[in-house]
Design a protein around this motif. Structure first.
Motif, mmCIF file in Angstrom:
data_model
loop_
_atom_site.group_PDB
_atom_site.id
_atom_site.type_symbol
_atom_site.label_atom_id
_atom_site.label_comp_id
_atom_site.label_asym_id
_atom_site.label_seq_id
_atom_site.Cartn_x
_atom_site.Cartn_y
_atom_site.Cartn_z
ATOM 1 N N ASP A 120 0.794 -1.229 0.000
ATOM 2 C CA ASP A 120 0.000 0.000 0.000
ATOM 3 C C ASP A 120 0.828 1.282 0.000
ATOM 4 O O ASP A 120 0.254 2.373 -0.069
ATOM 5 C CB ASP A 120 -0.916 0.019 1.236
ATOM 6 N N MET A 121 2.147 1.166 0.120
ATOM 7 C CA MET A 121 3.025 2.338 0.207
ATOM 8 C C MET A 121 2.629 3.251 1.367
ATOM 9 O O MET A 121 2.539 4.473 1.226
ATOM 10 C CB MET A 121 3.049 3.127 -1.108
ATOM 11 N N ARG A 236 -0.243 5.487 -0.010
ATOM 12 C CA ARG A 236 0.087 6.248 -1.221
ATOM 13 C C ARG A 236 -0.165 5.451 -2.502
ATOM 14 O O ARG A 236 0.089 5.940 -3.592
ATOM 15 C CB ARG A 236 1.561 6.676 -1.186
ATOM 16 N N ARG A 237 -0.647 4.218 -2.387
ATOM 17 C CA ARG A 237 -0.912 3.418 -3.590
ATOM 18 C C ARG A 237 -2.146 2.556 -3.345
ATOM 19 O O ARG A 237 -2.368 2.076 -2.237
ATOM 20 C CB ARG A 237 0.302 2.535 -3.909
ATOM 21 N N LYS A 239 -2.937 -0.453 -4.748
ATOM 22 C CA LYS A 239 -2.649 -1.730 -5.413
ATOM 23 C C LYS A 239 -3.657 -2.801 -5.038
ATOM 24 O O LYS A 239 -3.919 -3.723 -5.810
ATOM 25 C CB LYS A 239 -1.229 -2.172 -5.032
ATOM 26 N N SER A 282 -4.834 0.092 -8.667
ATOM 27 C CA SER A 282 -3.893 0.842 -9.484
ATOM 28 C C SER A 282 -2.497 0.698 -8.894
ATOM 29 O O SER A 282 -2.336 0.709 -7.672
ATOM 30 C CB SER A 282 -4.285 2.322 -9.540
ATOM 31 N N SER A 283 -1.508 0.572 -9.744
ATOM 32 C CA SER A 283 -0.122 0.511 -9.275
ATOM 33 C C SER A 283 0.530 1.887 -9.268
ATOM 34 O O SER A 283 1.680 2.037 -8.877
ATOM 35 C CB SER A 283 0.699 -0.436 -10.166
ATOM 36 N N VAL A 284 -0.230 2.905 -9.716
ATOM 37 C CA VAL A 284 0.289 4.269 -9.762
ATOM 38 C C VAL A 284 0.176 4.904 -8.376
ATOM 39 O O VAL A 284 -0.893 4.872 -7.767
ATOM 40 C CB VAL A 284 -0.504 5.117 -10.788
ATOM 41 N N PRO A 285 1.244 5.473 -7.847
ATOM 42 C CA PRO A 285 1.163 6.121 -6.532
ATOM 43 C C PRO A 285 0.095 7.209 -6.489
ATOM 44 O O PRO A 285 -0.170 7.887 -7.487
ATOM 45 C CB PRO A 285 2.563 6.699 -6.339
#
Length: 293
Positions: A120-121, A236-237, A239, A282-285
């Motif tokens: 999940d950043m 921040r992600r 995923k 989404s894998s984009v931050p």
């Protein structure tokens, strides 16, 4: 519920606090009566054991069930975390883990923050679990096992286990577990298992290394986990689906202490089924998504 200075010091030392019988039988029964209905639903948020219909984890019950929505705002669960962080918190994850009698499988040794960081950043470990037993927990029905003080090591090396059980997890190597247990006291307290009646509560650090064995007993062991994160520390992600890692970073607004005994109104945005957005990933931050928008 406010933590005392002694409790704050104990948490800093051991990485967890245990409150036997924190919720009354009446309050606990309000929750346990809801579990069969939740587990029976054929939704993506019910993760089942391999080769079995037994539910391993139910996610996001607070979005579909009134009693669990009120629990998600309960001051006995939320306020202690705010005391430790000195900041408001949001709901990162809400799950009901089932250790069904004879069928409940293991949870390998891991740190929760390891998953929250890698998947999940989440920026730092300013997030933690607060759990309530819905069943009596004894030495036979797969109790949680903690390595006291292991949170002091910070984030440890882990590997992504996608095959051992029904749920992917970032797990800790056996050699490191042996060293952490020895460091914590070996056979004299290097592993502890809080046990107690239904309604007991545990608060534990997101870097505390923990696990649980399979449940070979004839007694269920169901627990609810609120994973609360400091608002400034939001993920921040995206995923993982939203029903696993939530994306509403607004601070939790607590209800009065009697909220499991009185029907305070709560919103249930997913009561009629999961929206398509709850399954999107989404894998984009997150910061890049905001800039693109």
């Amino acid at each position: 519920m406010r933590l005392t200075q002694e409790q704050l010091e104990q948490f800093d030392r051991d990485g967890y606090l245990f409150f036997p019988g924190q919720f009354s039988p009446e309050e606990t029964r309000t929750l346990t009566d809801e579990v069969p209905r939740l587990y029976s639903r054929r939704e993506a948020y019910n993760i089942r054991e391999k080769g079995s219909d037994a539910v391993r984890t139910n996610f996001a019950a607070h979005m579909v069930s009134e009693p669990f929505a009120r629990l998600a705002r309960h001051p006995r669960m939320v306020q202690p975390v705010m005391d430790l962080f000195g900041e408001q918190v949001y709901m990162h994850q809400f799950k009901i883990n089932g250790k069904a009698a004879f069928e409940g499988d293991v949870w390998q040794w891991h740190q929760d923050y390891g998953t929250w960081l890698n998947d999940d950043m989440m920026p730092t470990e300013r997030a933690m679990n607060v759990a309530i037993f819905l069943d009596d927990v004894n030495e036979h029905n797969g109790p949680l096992m903690f390595i006291p003080g292991s949170h002091k090591k910070g984030v440890v090396e882990a590997r992504h286990d996608l095959t051992t059980t029904s749920y992917p997890l970032w797990t800790v190597d056996n050699d490191l577990i042996g060293k952490l247990v020895e460091r914590a006291g070996g056979k004299n307290g290097g592993i502890v298992s809080p046990k107690g009646p239904a309604g007991s509560m545990i608060l534990f650090h997101s870097c505390l290394v923990h696990a649980s064995g399979s449940n070979l007993s004839p007694w269920h062991r169901v627990s609810v986990y609120l994973s609360l994160c400091a608002v400034s520390n939001h993920i921040r992600r995206f995923k993982r689906p939203e029903f696993i890692a939530h994306r509403d970073f607004r601070p939790i607004e607590m209800l009065p202490d009697d909220c499991l005994r009185k029907p305070y109104p709560v919103e249930l945005p997913w009561k009629d089924g999961l929206p398509a957005s709850a399954l999107q990933t989404s894998s984009v931050p997150f910061d890049e998504m905001k800039q693109a928008a």
